[in-house]
Design an enzyme around this catalytic site. Structure first.
Site, short mmCIF file in Angstrom:
data_model
loop_
_atom_site.label_atom_id
_atom_site.label_comp_id
_atom_site.label_asym_id
_atom_site.label_seq_id
_atom_site.Cartn_x
_atom_site.Cartn_y
_atom_site.Cartn_z
N HIS A 80 29.11 15.26 75.43
CA HIS A 80 28.02 16.30 75.56
C HIS A 80 28.58 17.70 75.62
O HIS A 80 28.31 18.67 74.91
CB HIS A 80 27.24 16.13 76.64
CG HIS A 80 26.10 17.18 77.00
ND1 HIS A 80 24.60 16.93 76.83
CD2 HIS A 80 26.19 18.40 77.48
CE1 HIS A 80 24.15 18.00 76.94
NE2 HIS A 80 24.94 18.83 77.61
N GLU A 81 29.49 17.84 76.62
CA GLU A 81 30.34 19.12 76.73
C GLU A 81 31.31 19.70 75.54
O GLU A 81 31.21 20.97 75.33
CB GLU A 81 31.17 19.15 78.23
CG GLU A 81 30.35 19.11 79.33
CD GLU A 81 29.11 20.05 79.50
OE1 GLU A 81 29.18 20.95 78.95
OE2 GLU A 81 28.12 19.71 80.18
N HIS A 84 29.16 21.46 73.20
CA HIS A 84 29.16 22.81 73.48
C HIS A 84 30.43 23.63 72.83
O HIS A 84 30.52 24.52 72.38
CB HIS A 84 28.86 23.25 74.73
CG HIS A 84 27.72 22.83 75.39
ND1 HIS A 84 26.40 23.17 74.89
CD2 HIS A 84 27.14 22.08 76.63
CE1 HIS A 84 25.63 22.84 75.56
NE2 HIS A 84 26.04 21.87 76.52
N ASP A 177 21.06 23.67 79.81
CA ASP A 177 21.06 24.22 78.43
C ASP A 177 19.95 24.81 78.21
O ASP A 177 19.45 26.06 77.46
CB ASP A 177 21.44 23.04 77.78
CG ASP A 177 22.86 22.62 77.93
OD1 ASP A 177 23.53 23.18 78.03
OD2 ASP A 177 22.79 21.39 77.59
#
Length: 380
Positions: A80-81, A84, A177
């Site tokens: 997930h990170e 980003h 987020d």
């Protein structure tokens, strides 16, 4: 779960060129998550509609499954990170590191993107990655025979947890987020600082609501998340104000240019006399304008009066005068220095920058911004 700016705890490896850090709290919470998942395995199996043999519910098998599920959870957070970080890289924003910790993970960007709408694009990338992972694990689960209980549970759990991760991160609260998406959208029609203040206010209201819900449900983890959101939202406001205030300023704009120095051949006895007269306990060591080192009172311990400064000096923390003021502040905080020496591109000493200089600049720029926000009649 968000982006932050802090010093790493431990950097064990790099992934796609990005340092990955494991906070000490992660090493503590991983076995805790394994225990919680293992102890609640019957409830998860019922939720995921998995028919499991009785031996699967007995320890240590249940706790081994809990450990595998917990590792999968944090690997999902890491991916997930990465969503980003890689999206930020596409916009020219580098990631200092990704940190896995007590409440999940954070991608620590070098700077907050200021191009209109960019922050929203980077923020939405993480939840989109989690939704894709949820779909992938769901498809894989469908390909596993229903009588393979371990595969059904692990893939079902990862599909469920990734969907939950995406939905939770879309809550409109900083530093989640959803909060960053909200701020980016608000900044399309109002100043960035004002958009941040609005988003922070909404974040604190939501954090308060989450805290009440956690108390009502007796959910300690939800209460911890509420506290984190509340405190992180306040920190986000301070960080944004700091960025706005120091924006466009360089070290040369804030430094003190008059610096008392000593030559390298000065004796310790002469240096102590100078310290007594000028009430200073540290000096840059300079020869022909060029910075050689730094000497302080603590460096003189055990030295004879005839010892030369050259023999006791140490390497100083110094910055180029063209360094951005905000970068200088971060460097000073990371290294634990209250002041740094400033050199020109040739290595000559041109000034000194202290936290007092930065604080004075913050106060003056904040006063200027307040005046611009509340214009009044000017004297004729």
């Amino acid at each position: 779960m968000g982006w932050m700016f802090s010093k790493p705890i431990w950097l064990p490896f790099r992934l796609l060129g990005i340092p990955v850090s494991l906070d000490l709290s992660f090493l503590l919470v991983l076995p805790l998550f394994a225990f919680l998942i293992g102890s609640q395995l019957p409830a998860y199996l019922q939720l995921l509609q998995v028919n499991a043999p009785s031996e699967l519910l007995q320890s240590p098998t249940s706790y081994l499954l809990g450990l595998l599920a917990a590792v999968g959870l944090f690997l999902s957070v890491l991916i997930h990170e990465l969503g980003h970080a890689l999206t930020a890289r596409a916009y020219g924003v580098q990631t200092r590191e990704i940190t896995l910790w007590l409440l999940g993970g954070v991608a620590q960007l070098e700077q907050i993107p200021r191009t209109r709408g960019t922050e929203a694009v980077i923020a939405i990338a993480g939840p989109l990655v989690s939704i894709l992972l949820a779909g992938l694990f769901g498809l894989l689960r469908g390909a596993v025979p229903t009588d393979v209980a371990v595969g059904q549970f692990l893939l079902g759990y990862l599909a469920y947890i990734n969907l939950s991760l995406a939905l939770f991160n879309l809550l409109p609260a900083l530093p989640l987020d959803g909060g960053r998406i909200l701020r980016s959208l608000l900044a399309l029609y109002k100043p960035y600082l004002e958009a941040t203040r609005t988003a922070v206010t909404l974040s604190k209201i939501l954090a308060f609501a989450l805290g009440l819900l956690g108390l009502f449900m007796g959910n300690l983890f939800l209460i911890l998340i509420a506290l984190f959101v509340f405190m992180a939202a306040s920190g986000e406001a301070e960080q944004t104000l700091l960025n706005r205030t120091l924006e466009g300023l360089k070290v040369r704009d804030l430094m003190t240019r008059e610096v008392s120095t000593v030559p390298p051949n000065l004796s310790v006895a002469e240096l102590l006399d100078k310290m007594m007269q000028e009430r200073h306990v540290g000096y840059p060591v300079v020869e022909a304008g060029r910075l050689l080192g730094l000497i302080s009172l603590e460096d003189l311990q055990g030295a004879s009066p005839q010892t030369r400064v050259l023999e006791r000096m140490r390497s100083p923390l110094h910055l180029d005068e063209q360094t951005e003021a905000l970068a200088a502040l971060h460097r000073m905080a990371q290294e634990g220095f209250s002041r740094v020496l400033v050199t020109d591109p040739s290595g000559n000493l041109v000034g000194i920058l202290s936290k007092t200089d930065l604080l004075r600049a913050l106060q003056l720029r904040a006063a200027q911004m307040n005046l611009s926000d509340h214009p009044g009649p000017r004297p004729q």
